[in-house]
Design an enzyme around this catalytic site. Structure first.
Site, PDB file in Angstrom:
ATOM      1  N   ASP A 147       0.880  -1.044   0.111  1.00  0.00           N
ATOM      2  CA  ASP A 147       0.070  -0.001   0.169  1.00  0.00           C
ATOM      3  C   ASP A 147       1.018   1.211  -0.001  1.00  0.00           C
ATOM      4  OD1 ASP A 147      -2.254  -1.787   0.126  1.00  0.00           O
ATOM      5  OD2 ASP A 147      -2.053  -1.557   2.536  1.00  0.00           O
ATOM      6  N   TYR A 185       4.369  -8.547   7.896  1.00  0.00           N
ATOM      7  CA  TYR A 185       4.286  -7.084   8.234  1.00  0.00           C
ATOM      8  C   TYR A 185       4.566  -6.565   9.540  1.00  0.00           C
ATOM      9  CZ  TYR A 185       1.498  -5.989   4.086  1.00  0.00           C
ATOM     10  OH  TYR A 185       1.130  -5.896   2.942  1.00  0.00           O
TER      11      TYR A 185
END
Length: 167
Positions: free
Chosen positions: A13, A72
């Site tokens: 993103d 992540y």
């Protein structure tokens, strides 16, 4: 001078930095070997992209579908940290409230294993919403809380929504 399709193991993103991202592409001709491609990338890619290795793979290699897990890491700068972040400021989320890491750690255990994460993505057309979270760890020091998530895959914004839920 040719259009080359580049396939990444995972899409990132906006505002997300990737470490150890694996990509694959087909070289249209034999003009450069792996060493030649590495040198070409070092010369022409922007400074914020660093190539670690270039390796020749079987033509069936597909980085997205052969990946075993994805990770992540979110860094939350504590509201009561001794000072504001300076060099870290572009890589942390500055909190406006105190966080209870004991409760966050306890709640994180509920995410482990295989679950249907349809509620953790705005993409209501996702085909397979079953994902397995292998690890969800929360570390804390004087300045920050670091949340690390490792799974077999992520839905769009899934990791952000999980972190938001923990907060």
């Amino acid at each position: 001078g040719q259009q080359i399709e580049v396939i990444s193991a995972i899409n990132t993103d906006a505002g997300v930095s990737a470490r150890h991202q694996v990509i694959n592409f087909e070289v249209p001709n034999e003009s450069k070997d792996a060493k030649g491609l590495f040198e070409y990338f070092e010369k022409y890619l922007p400074d914020d992209i660093i190539v670690i290795t270039v390796e020749e793979e079987d033509e069936r290699f597909q980085s997205r579908y052969l990946a075993k897990s994805f990770s992540y890491e979110y860094t939350l700068w504590k509201v009561d940290a001794p000072h504001r972040p300076l060099f870290e400021r572009q890589f942390v989320n500055v909190m406006v409230q105190e966080l209870d890491t004991a409760k966050m750690t306890k709640t994180a255990k509920d995410f482990l294993g295989e679950h249907d994460f349809a509620a953790f993505t705005p993409n209501k057309k996702a085909k397979n919403t079953l994902k397995t979270i292998y690890a969800l760890d929360i570390e804390e020091n004087d300045f920050e809380i670091i949340i690390k998530i490792r799974a077999n895959g992520f839905l769009v914004n899934m990791e952000r929504i999980i972190v938001g839920t923990l907060i």
